[in-house]
Design an enzyme around this catalytic site. Structure first.
Site, PDB file in Angstrom:
ATOM      1  N   SER A 286      37.073  38.715  37.099  1.00  0.00           N
ATOM      2  CA  SER A 286      37.780  39.897  36.623  1.00  0.00           C
ATOM      3  C   SER A 286      37.777  39.908  35.088  1.00  0.00           C
ATOM      4  CB  SER A 286      39.202  39.932  37.189  1.00  0.00           C
ATOM      5  OG  SER A 286      39.812  41.165  36.904  1.00  0.00           O
ATOM      6  N   ASP A 412      34.420  47.091  45.618  1.00  0.00           N
ATOM      7  CA  ASP A 412      35.235  46.823  44.431  1.00  0.00           C
ATOM      8  C   ASP A 412      35.307  48.086  43.589  1.00  0.00           C
ATOM      9  OD1 ASP A 412      36.403  45.972  42.086  1.00  0.00           O
ATOM     10  OD2 ASP A 412      35.183  44.157  41.909  1.00  0.00           O
ATOM     11  N   HIS A 445      38.432  43.735  45.063  1.00  0.00           N
ATOM     12  CA  HIS A 445      38.389  43.011  43.799  1.00  0.00           C
ATOM     13  C   HIS A 445      39.198  41.718  43.929  1.00  0.00           C
ATOM     14  CE1 HIS A 445      37.718  43.038  39.400  1.00  0.00           C
ATOM     15  NE2 HIS A 445      38.888  42.429  39.328  1.00  0.00           N
TER      16      HIS A 445
END
Length: 482
Positions: A286, A412, A445
């Site tokens: 991330s 995602d 995610h």
């Protein structure tokens, strides 16, 4: 006789004639003459001294008057300066209030525009409104606790989370040692790091991978990503150094980047002991992936930057602009909620607005109205989130960066950024400069840190194999310094 001498002043004492007395008197007067002074001279000099004393007294009186006048003027000047400072403080406070009012109006106008736009933007705006009354520090504490509880929760029904990789030599043929270290970062703050290395070995003997956890610069820590770092170390036989960089809202941009880059330099300079590692890589998930890329860009652009051989990037979030392509698309309410959380994380990580200053204005600027900025600006006058340290995807050039492994899930919401990064790396670094792993959903995610998901194990295994080859195989197309 003596008594007769007293009685008869006209008579002289025995043995003293009038001539002798005259001689004595003449001798006395002759003493004054020998000094070059007469009675008149003495009197004149006494008058001179009296006049000199009067002059000094006059000077002393004038000096006292001048000192009193200067003291009064100094006190008056001090009072004026104090009044001016107070007026400046009031004017600055007034300007600050005016700018905040303008900024609040701009935020409200933006909020109304987003509501009218509908879709994802309206959803994000409504979510902002929902949490608007919650103090930032309180909400940050809540989301951190919830996240840690969710990630660290035991799941006995999952065979994949039963044992930690590297917990013994029977698991992945390698047991690990874990060492807690720290180094001195910017502003004299101690940055904690957690080092994972092979049992019985030296942490600096193997290649090193510096890892940055994700979760939007606000949540996430060494514990929430322990399984991921431990797995990478056990499978790749590489020393993994997890960095507990400063988080928002306690530390604003660019604190996280500063800690991240200094961690890379610290490891490269032999911070683990025993000299520099044989090879060096960076990794993150991330926003941690964005920190990894930003460190590579910084190392490339600095003459004293460390040599980085490889970067492992798990679904990196690299574009913090509020209207980036990823922030404008969502297929489900769950994805829209996730994007709203990213938007909140960005706002929490944003640097504070500078205090307004009073300065001499040019004739052209005189009387010009103050205009507030909706977002804090960087040194180049652009919004802070366009800085490559915050949004490395906006970096002008990605040429000469280390070979990259990029993993992301199909569902995602920010997958488009991974795709764009891979395209740019192929264009600017060549096809051998990037390798991608496209995972089918539903994963969303942040899946790679979840030890109960088989897809996470597969992704970590692929990343570890790529890492091992990059740091031990033939020379990778990493940056070469002139």
């Amino acid at each position: 006789s003596p008594s007769l001498w007293r009685i008869l002043p006209g008579r002289l004492p025995c043995g003293l004639s009038r001539r002798g007395a005259a001689v004595k008197k003449a001798g006395a007067l002759g003493g004054c003459s020998s000094l070059g002074m007469s009675v008149q001279d003495v009197l004149e000099r006494k008058g001179y001294y009296d006049e000199l004393v009067n002059v000094f007294e006059t000077i002393r009186a004038k000096r006292a008057f001048l000192e009193k006048s200067m003291r009064e003027e100094y006190e008056e000047r001090t009072d004026v300066e104090r009044d001016v400072a107070a007026l400046k403080a009031k004017l600055i406070a007034l300007r600050k209030a005016m700018l905040e009012t303008q900024r609040a109006k701009m935020v409200n106008d933006t909020f109304l525009t987003e509501l009218q736009a509908g879709g994802v933007r309206a959803f994000i705006a409504l979510r902002k409104l929902k949490f608007a009354s919650v103090p930032i520090a309180e909400r940050a504490r809540q989301v951190r606790d919830e996240f840690r509880e969710g990630v660290l929760e035991e799941r006995p029904d999952s065979p994949h989370a039963a044992r930690k990789l590297g917990s013994s030599s029977e698991n992945n043929h390698m047991s690990l040692q874990v060492k807690e270290l720290s180094f001195l970062g910017s502003d004299d703050n101690q940055v904690p790091v957690r080092c994972y290395f092979g049992s019985g070995g030296d942490a600096s003997a193997a290649p090193a991978l510096v890892f940055f956890h994700g979760e939007g610069y606000v949540i996430g820590d060494l514990e929430t990503h322990d399984w991921l770092c431990r797995s990478l170390a056990a499978l790749s036989r590489v020393t993994v150094v997890a960095v507990d960089y400063r988080r928002a809202p306690e530390a604003k941009f660019p604190a996280a980047f500063d800690d991240a880059y200094q961690a890379v330099c610290w490891v490269a300079q032999g911070g683990l002991g025993g000299g520099p590692p044989r090879a060096l890589g960076v990794a993150g998930d991330s926003n941690g992936g964005a920190l990894a890329i930003a460190c590579c860009v910084q190392a490339r652009d600095r003459d004293d930057g460390p040599e980085i051989s490889v970067q492992l990037l798990f679904y990196p979030w690299m574009d913090l602009r509020p209207e980036s392509p990823a922030m404008l698309q969502a297929e489900t309410n769950e994805q829209a909620a996730f994007l709203a959380d990213l938007d909140w994380s960005r706002s929490v990580y944003a640097p504070p607005f500078p205090e307004p200053e009073l300065r001499e204005e040019d004739e052209e600027e005189a009387g010009a109205p103050m205009v507030a900025d909706l977002h804090p600006l960087g040194a180049d006058g652009r919004p802070w989130f366009e800085d490559p340290r915050a949004s490395p995807l906006l970096t002008e050039s990605l040429a000469d960066l280390p070979v990259a492994f990029i993993a992301y899930a199909a569902d995602d919401p920010v997958a488009c950024e991974s795709v764009r990064l891979a395209e740019r790396l192929r264009e600017e670094c060549g096809h051998d400069g990037v390798h991608t792993l496209h995972m089918q959903g539903p994963l969303g995610h942040g899946f790679v840190k979840n030890s109960d998901q088989p897809q996470a194990h597969a992704c970590v295994a692929a990343a570890a194999a790529f890492l091992s080859m990059a740091v031990r195989g033939p020379a990778s197309p990493s940056r070469r310094k002139a």
